[in-house]
Design an enzyme around this catalytic site. Structure first.
Site, short mmCIF file in Angstrom:
data_model
loop_
_atom_site.label_atom_id
_atom_site.label_comp_id
_atom_site.label_asym_id
_atom_site.label_seq_id
_atom_site.Cartn_x
_atom_site.Cartn_y
_atom_site.Cartn_z
N VAL A 160 0.85 -1.26 0.08
CA VAL A 160 0.09 -0.01 0.30
C VAL A 160 0.79 1.33 0.08
O VAL A 160 0.67 2.33 0.15
CB VAL A 160 -1.03 0.09 1.35
CG1 VAL A 160 -2.26 -1.02 0.84
CG2 VAL A 160 -0.34 -0.19 2.54
N ASN A 211 -4.59 0.40 8.56
CA ASN A 211 -3.80 -0.10 9.87
C ASN A 211 -2.29 -0.51 9.54
O ASN A 211 -1.54 -0.77 10.68
CB ASN A 211 -4.74 -1.59 10.28
CG ASN A 211 -4.05 -2.40 10.96
OD1 ASN A 211 -4.00 -2.10 12.17
ND2 ASN A 211 -3.26 -3.44 10.41
N SER A 237 -0.43 5.61 16.92
CA SER A 237 -0.06 4.95 18.20
C SER A 237 0.22 5.80 19.49
O SER A 237 0.41 7.19 18.93
CB SER A 237 1.25 4.32 17.99
OG SER A 237 2.46 3.90 18.99
N TYR A 260 9.31 6.36 13.73
CA TYR A 260 8.20 5.67 14.16
C TYR A 260 6.82 6.77 14.78
O TYR A 260 6.12 7.03 14.24
CB TYR A 260 8.40 4.49 15.21
CG TYR A 260 6.90 3.83 15.30
CD1 TYR A 260 6.42 2.93 14.20
CD2 TYR A 260 6.56 3.84 16.60
CE1 TYR A 260 5.46 2.22 14.81
CE2 TYR A 260 5.32 3.20 16.76
CZ TYR A 260 4.69 2.31 15.74
OH TYR A 260 3.64 1.42 16.09
N SER A 279 6.01 9.55 12.35
CA SER A 279 4.92 8.97 11.33
C SER A 279 3.72 8.71 11.92
O SER A 279 2.53 9.06 11.52
CB SER A 279 5.38 7.48 10.65
OG SER A 279 5.39 6.67 11.75
N LYS A 280 3.73 8.46 13.18
CA LYS A 280 2.32 8.14 13.94
C LYS A 280 1.75 9.61 14.36
O LYS A 280 0.50 9.70 14.43
CB LYS A 280 2.58 7.24 15.22
CG LYS A 280 2.82 5.92 14.84
CD LYS A 280 1.82 5.20 13.91
CE LYS A 280 2.06 3.46 13.87
NZ LYS A 280 1.08 3.20 12.93
N ILE A 285 -0.15 -2.90 23.86
CA ILE A 285 -1.12 -4.18 23.32
C ILE A 285 -0.17 -5.06 22.78
O ILE A 285 1.05 -4.96 22.24
CB ILE A 285 -1.65 -3.76 21.93
CG1 ILE A 285 -2.35 -2.24 22.20
CG2 ILE A 285 -2.27 -4.58 21.16
CD1 ILE A 285 -3.69 -2.40 22.72
N1 NAD Z 1 1.06 -4.15 18.41
C1 NAD Z 1 1.23 -2.94 19.34
O1 NAD Z 1 1.44 -2.97 20.56
C2 NAD Z 1 0.82 -1.63 18.62
C3 NAD Z 1 0.98 -0.32 19.16
C4 NAD Z 1 0.78 0.83 18.66
C5 NAD Z 1 0.31 0.86 17.44
N2 NAD Z 1 0.34 -0.31 16.65
C6 NAD Z 1 -0.05 -0.24 15.21
O2 NAD Z 1 -0.91 -1.12 14.77
C7 NAD Z 1 -0.85 -1.41 13.50
C8 NAD Z 1 -0.81 -2.86 13.41
O3 NAD Z 1 0.25 -3.41 14.19
P1 NAD Z 1 0.15 -5.05 14.40
O4 NAD Z 1 1.22 -5.43 15.25
O5 NAD Z 1 -1.28 -5.52 14.58
O6 NAD Z 1 0.58 -5.55 13.05
P2 NAD Z 1 1.28 -7.03 12.42
O7 NAD Z 1 2.57 -6.50 12.11
O8 NAD Z 1 0.79 -8.01 13.21
O9 NAD Z 1 0.45 -6.84 11.03
C9 NAD Z 1 0.56 -5.98 10.01
C10 NAD Z 1 0.23 -6.69 8.72
O10 NAD Z 1 0.61 -5.69 7.84
C11 NAD Z 1 1.41 -6.23 6.72
N3 NAD Z 1 1.96 -4.95 5.92
C12 NAD Z 1 3.09 -4.46 6.48
N4 NAD Z 1 3.50 -3.40 5.57
C13 NAD Z 1 2.58 -3.76 4.50
C14 NAD Z 1 2.41 -2.71 3.26
N5 NAD Z 1 3.32 -1.92 2.92
N6 NAD Z 1 1.35 -3.17 2.42
C15 NAD Z 1 0.54 -4.06 2.71
N7 NAD Z 1 0.40 -4.79 4.05
C16 NAD Z 1 1.72 -4.59 4.60
C17 NAD Z 1 2.01 -7.23 7.24
O11 NAD Z 1 2.40 -8.17 6.15
C18 NAD Z 1 1.34 -7.71 8.24
O12 NAD Z 1 0.67 -8.96 7.80
C19 NAD Z 1 0.56 -0.76 12.85
O13 NAD Z 1 0.00 0.41 12.39
C20 NAD Z 1 1.39 -0.67 14.26
O14 NAD Z 1 2.01 0.38 14.42
C21 NAD Z 1 0.62 -1.41 17.24
#
Ligand code: NAD
Length: 272
Positions: free
Chosen positions: A76, A102, A155, A167, A170-171, A200
């Site tokens: 994306v 997301n 985030s 990071y 960006s957020k 999380i």
């Molecule tokens: N996990 C946390 O604690 C946390 C905390 C704050 C924010 N976030 C944010 O939540 C979101 C999801 O995190 P998560 O840990 O659930 O993610 P994740 O890494 O489990 O899943 C993300 C999915 O996105 C896909 N992806 C990555 N780059 C891509 C691209 N350029 N095009 C298409 N697909 C792509 C990956 O293949 C993966 O399957 C992110 O934006 C992350 O920054 C997560």
């Protein structure tokens, strides 16, 4: 007395796109949980991931439960891919009501001299530019339906310092972008809201934090817990559904209250 509004099948008849709808490993990342919850609430969902097999796992969960979804694979950060994802969704389901931006990757921690230009660019592209590209293609379709909702996953790192310049930038950009969208398209009844997850526990975090680090974050937050992907999905469902029809431009922390405490109070919590 007027009867209360009770919502069932909260996204019945709606069409949604969720980016990053697969997950690293076998647990639930936020995109996967959001996609499954939206489908369970009646939405038809386009599952976007650059890794087809990751989205395939989400698709199986949804279809096994009787839900509607299909996969659109691609990166994306590519504008042509974003346009194609939106076109495929509209062709398949007849329109678009909801977009969840997301996808996100973590940025390298460290001082500026340790960050190379290519990794800075990649973090900004994946975490922020993708939301611009997806929204640019999606908004006209949402407007054509008479309105809808965009939910951007930011985030706590977009609100407070987190130790990664790329990071965090960006957020924080995602929060500002959400506000701009909300003001720009409010008259078209397109709502835009962000979620700021923190503390999380997802498969991505599992590979980065040991048990000691997890215990430390449980200690420092007002709620002595870790959240999981479903906590974020529940907030996304509310912000995507008509229950939040009068809410736009906000950023909702889903973080056990961790962004609300000042250092002095945190010291006390760690002592307890
Ligand atoms: N996990 C946390 O604690 C946390 C905390 C704050 C924010 N976030 C944010 O939540 C979101 C999801 O995190 P998560 O840990 O659930 O993610 P994740 O890494 O489990 O899943 C993300 C999915 O996105 C896909 N992806 C990555 N780059 C891509 C691209 N350029 N095009 C298409 N697909 C792509 C990956 O293949 C993966 O399957 C992110 O934006 C992350 O920054 C997560």
């Amino acid at each position: 007395m007027p009867s209360p509004k009770v919502f069932h099948e909260r996204l019945s008849g709606k069409v949604a796109i969720v980016t990053g709808a697969g997950s690293l490993g076998h647990g639930f990342g936020t995109g996967k949980a959001i996609a499954c919850l939206f489908a369970a609430e009646g939405a038809s969902v386009c599952l976007v991931d650059q890794q087809h097999e990751r989205a395939a796992e989400t698709l199986t969960l949804i279809t096994d439960a009787g839900g509607q979804a299909f996969i659109s694979t691609g990166d994306v950060t590519d504008s042509a891919v974003c346009a194609r994802i939106v076109d495929e969704t509209v062709e398949r389901y007849g329109g678009l009501d909801i977009l969840v931006n997301n996808v996100g990757i973590s940025g390298a921690p460290g001082r500026l001299e340790d960050i190379d230009e290519a990794s800075w660019d990649r973090v900004i592209d994946v975490n922020l530019k993708s939301a611009f590209l997806m929204s640019r293609s999606a908004v006209p379709k949402i407007v054509a339906r008479g309105g809808g909702a965009i939910v951007n996953i930011s985030s706590v790192a977009g609100i407070r310092s987190h130790g990664s310049a790329a990071y965090g930038s960006s957020k924080a950009g995602m929060v500002a972008f959400t506000r701009e969208l909300a003001v720009m398209y409010g008259r078209d009844f397109v709502r835009a809201n962000a979620i700021a997850p923190g503390h999380i526990f997802t498969p991505m975090v599992e590979s980065m934090l040991n048990e000691k680090a997890r215990e430390r974050r449980r200690k420092i937050a007002p709620l002595p817990l870790e959240g999981d992907a479903w906590d974020v999905a529940a907030a996304a469902l509310f912000l995507a559904s008509d229950e939040s029809r009068f809410i736009t431009g906000t950023c909702l922390p889903v973080d056990g209250g961790v962004t609300e405490i000042a250092a002095l109070a945190a010291y006390d919590l760690v002592q307890q």
